[in-house]
Design a protein around this motif. Structure first.
Motif, PDB file in Angstrom:
ATOM      1  N   HIS A   1      -8.230   4.184  -0.620  1.00 54.92           N
ATOM      2  CA  HIS A   1      -8.558   3.877   0.774  1.00 54.92           C
ATOM      3  C   HIS A   1      -9.414   4.988   1.383  1.00 54.92           C
ATOM      4  CE1 HIS A   1      -8.186   2.529   4.893  1.00 54.92           C
ATOM      5  NE2 HIS A   1      -7.547   3.626   5.235  1.00 54.92           N
ATOM      6  N   LEU A   2      -9.022   6.245   1.182  1.00 59.13           N
ATOM      7  CA  LEU A   2      -9.767   7.368   1.754  1.00 59.13           C
ATOM      8  C   LEU A   2     -11.143   7.511   1.104  1.00 59.13           C
ATOM      9  CD1 LEU A   2      -6.905  10.004   2.095  1.00 59.13           C
ATOM     10  CD2 LEU A   2      -7.902   8.567   3.887  1.00 59.13           C
TER      11      LEU A   2
ATOM     12  N   VAL B   1      -2.383  12.090   5.541  1.00 59.04           N
ATOM     13  CA  VAL B   1      -1.094  11.513   5.164  1.00 59.04           C
ATOM     14  C   VAL B   1      -0.582  10.670   6.329  1.00 59.04           C
ATOM     15  CG1 VAL B   1      -0.549  13.511   3.702  1.00 59.04           C
ATOM     16  CG2 VAL B   1       0.293  13.441   6.056  1.00 59.04           C
ATOM     17  N   PRO B   2       0.356   9.761   6.092  1.00 59.02           N
ATOM     18  CA  PRO B   2       0.967   9.031   7.200  1.00 59.02           C
ATOM     19  C   PRO B   2       1.709   9.996   8.137  1.00 59.02           C
ATOM     20  CG  PRO B   2       1.397   7.929   5.116  1.00 59.02           C
ATOM     21  CD  PRO B   2       0.819   9.270   4.780  1.00 59.02           C
TER      22      PRO B   2
ATOM     23  N   ASN C   1       0.836  -1.195   0.000  1.00 59.22           N
ATOM     24  CA  ASN C   1       0.000   0.000   0.000  1.00 59.22           C
ATOM     25  C   ASN C   1       0.881   1.259   0.000  1.00 59.22           C
ATOM     26  OD1 ASN C   1       0.906   0.255   2.652  1.00 59.22           O
ATOM     27  ND2 ASN C   1      -1.080  -0.149   3.582  1.00 59.22           N
ATOM     28  N   THR C   2       0.258   2.409  -0.157  1.00 60.82           N
ATOM     29  CA  THR C   2       0.994   3.664  -0.325  1.00 60.82           C
ATOM     30  C   THR C   2       1.863   3.991   0.887  1.00 60.82           C
ATOM     31  OG1 THR C   2      -0.876   4.484  -1.618  1.00 60.82           O
ATOM     32  CG2 THR C   2       0.761   6.097  -0.943  1.00 60.82           C
ATOM     33  N   ALA C   3       1.302   3.846   2.078  1.00 63.98           N
ATOM     34  CA  ALA C   3       2.015   4.250   3.292  1.00 63.98           C
ATOM     35  C   ALA C   3       3.341   3.521   3.442  1.00 63.98           C
ATOM     36  CB  ALA C   3       1.141   4.010   4.518  1.00 63.98           C
TER      37      ALA C   3
ATOM     38  N   LEU D   1      -2.279   7.428  10.451  1.00 62.08           N
ATOM     39  CA  LEU D   1      -2.675   8.456   9.496  1.00 62.08           C
ATOM     40  C   LEU D   1      -3.152   9.686  10.257  1.00 62.08           C
ATOM     41  CD1 LEU D   1      -4.660   6.352   6.864  1.00 62.08           C
ATOM     42  CD2 LEU D   1      -2.269   7.078   6.784  1.00 62.08           C
TER      43      LEU D   1
ATOM     44  N   SER E   1      -3.703   5.909  -6.849  1.00 67.21           N
ATOM     45  CA  SER E   1      -2.891   5.584  -5.675  1.00 67.21           C
ATOM     46  C   SER E   1      -3.721   4.785  -4.673  1.00 67.21           C
ATOM     47  CB  SER E   1      -2.361   6.856  -5.005  1.00 67.21           C
ATOM     48  OG  SER E   1      -3.409   7.564  -4.370  1.00 67.21           O
TER      49      SER E   1
ATOM     50  N   GLU F   1       2.619  -0.756  -6.261  1.00 72.26           N
ATOM     51  CA  GLU F   1       1.654  -0.198  -5.311  1.00 72.26           C
ATOM     52  C   GLU F   1       0.247  -0.683  -5.640  1.00 72.26           C
ATOM     53  OE1 GLU F   1      -0.206   4.136  -3.978  1.00 72.26           O
ATOM     54  OE2 GLU F   1       1.609   4.049  -5.201  1.00 72.26           O
TER      55      GLU F   1
ATOM     56  N   MET G   1      -3.608   5.069  -1.457  1.00 71.93           N
ATOM     57  CA  MET G   1      -4.102   5.953  -0.403  1.00 71.93           C
ATOM     58  C   MET G   1      -5.406   6.633  -0.815  1.00 71.93           C
ATOM     59  SD  MET G   1      -3.797   7.200   2.623  1.00 71.93           S
ATOM     60  CE  MET G   1      -2.112   6.952   3.185  1.00 71.93           C
ATOM     61  N   HIS G   2      -5.459   7.130  -2.049  1.00 69.21           N
ATOM     62  CA  HIS G   2      -6.689   7.788  -2.512  1.00 69.21           C
ATOM     63  C   HIS G   2      -7.862   6.807  -2.475  1.00 69.21           C
ATOM     64  CE1 HIS G   2      -9.581   9.946  -4.973  1.00 69.21           C
ATOM     65  NE2 HIS G   2      -9.684   8.855  -5.706  1.00 69.21           N
TER      66      HIS G   2
END
Length: 311
Positions: free
Chosen positions: A212-213, A249-250, A104-106, A171, A207, A132, A209-210
């Motif tokens: 996931h959010l 962000v992380p 994942n992104t983090a 996060l 991404s 990713e 992260m996008h």
């Protein structure tokens, strides 16, 4: 099945490339074969087995049920061969091979660069193919044996995988410290639902992260209004500093960019924001030797900022 049915490793690799790409043309290129030769090999496999392995569509191909069964066993055969080569190389005094790792992104941005650099320097004959993906996609691809290892958040359903702890990840919400951030001036923490009332700065739509959010916002019945998308957390933090919006962000990324005093960091109160990152595999005892070595390196205690491992 005819008693004399035989497939060579080129057939098996070709078939997997075709399945993974959804195209005989693309699969032939990955296998370094002419299209005519690749098509003949696929037809030969189907003739030998007496069943169609691919459904030919206008936009490509997809496996039939028989094709999925062949792909499953082909992956097992090729993984066993790779594991055999790895063990033989190990006995010969040197490790060699390739490990496909999904993350994942983090983990990719905050934790893997240092860990993988150290591993690659210590194992010059092992290569890593890193990609990713969102955590739920990583799980599906591990179960399909498309990758060797994956790094996911512990909020993901990994019931059919084995896992080991990698890093703790948190996060946070970053907001501008300047005048445009006055609405947060008295807050030290915030719920994601409350943050969604503000404009966001985000990463690219593809991404992890996008995605996931976006999923978390949808679960709340809300939507993120993203004013601009960028390709790195550093660029995201710079845009937040300028007052364009806020961003999730992380914490490791937020802390590295908050030193100039232009950012404020707010704790997210949502349970999913405080998570354990896990290294996952279908079965650790079935991994190749290079993959096992990588798991050992990733799950070792993380170095402290001074470079010493914690006691």
């Amino acid at each position: 099945m005819p008693a004399n049915t035989r497939f060579d490793l080129i057939d098996l690799r070709l078939f997997l490339h075709v399945i993974d790409t959804g195209s005989i043309t693309a699969g032939s290129k990955l296998s370094h074969l002419a299209l005519a030769s690749a098509s003949a090999r696929i037809r030969g496999m189907e003739d030998a087995l007496g069943v169609p392995l691919l459904e030919r569509l206008r936009a490509g191909v997809k496996p039939t049920k028989a094709g999925l069964a062949v792909a499953h066993h082909a992956r097992l055969v090729l993984q066993q061969i790779e594991r055999m080569h790895g063990e033989i190389d190990d006995y010969a005094g040197g490790l060699a091979g390739k490990v496909r790792l999904l993350s994942n992104t983090a983990a990719i941005t905050g934790y893997l660069p240092q860990a993988l650099a150290s591993f690659l320097n210590s194992h010059p004959a092992i290569d890593i193919e890193l990609e990713e993906r969102p955590s739920h996609v990583i799980v599906a691809q591990l179960l399909a044996q498309i990758a060797d290892l994956g790094i996911v958040a512990d909020s993901t359903n990994i019931a059919n995988l084995e896992s080991k702890a990698f890093r703790r990840d948190r996060l946070v919400l970053v907001v501008p410290a300047a005048a445009s951030g006055k609405s947060f001036s008295r807050q030290r923490q915030i719920a994601f639902a409350e943050a969604l009332a503000h404009d966001f700065v985000g990463l690219d739509e593809d991404s992890a992260m996008h995605q996931h959010l976006t999923l978390q916002a949808e679960r709340l019945g809300l939507r993120m209004r993203t004013r601009i998308r960028l390709r790195s957390f550093e660029a995201v933090c710079r845009m937040v500093e300028a007052g364009v919006g806020v961003s999730v962000v992380p914490a490791i990324e937020a802390e590295s960019h908050a030193g100039a005093g232009k950012l404020r960091i707010l704790k997210l109160t949502d349970a999913w924001a405080d998570r354990q990152l896990l290294v996952c595999a279908r079965r650790f005892d079935q991994l190749s030797v290079p993959a096992i070595k990588l798991v050992e390196a990733l799950c070792a205690p993380a170095p402290s900022p001074s470079g010493k491992k914690p006691k």
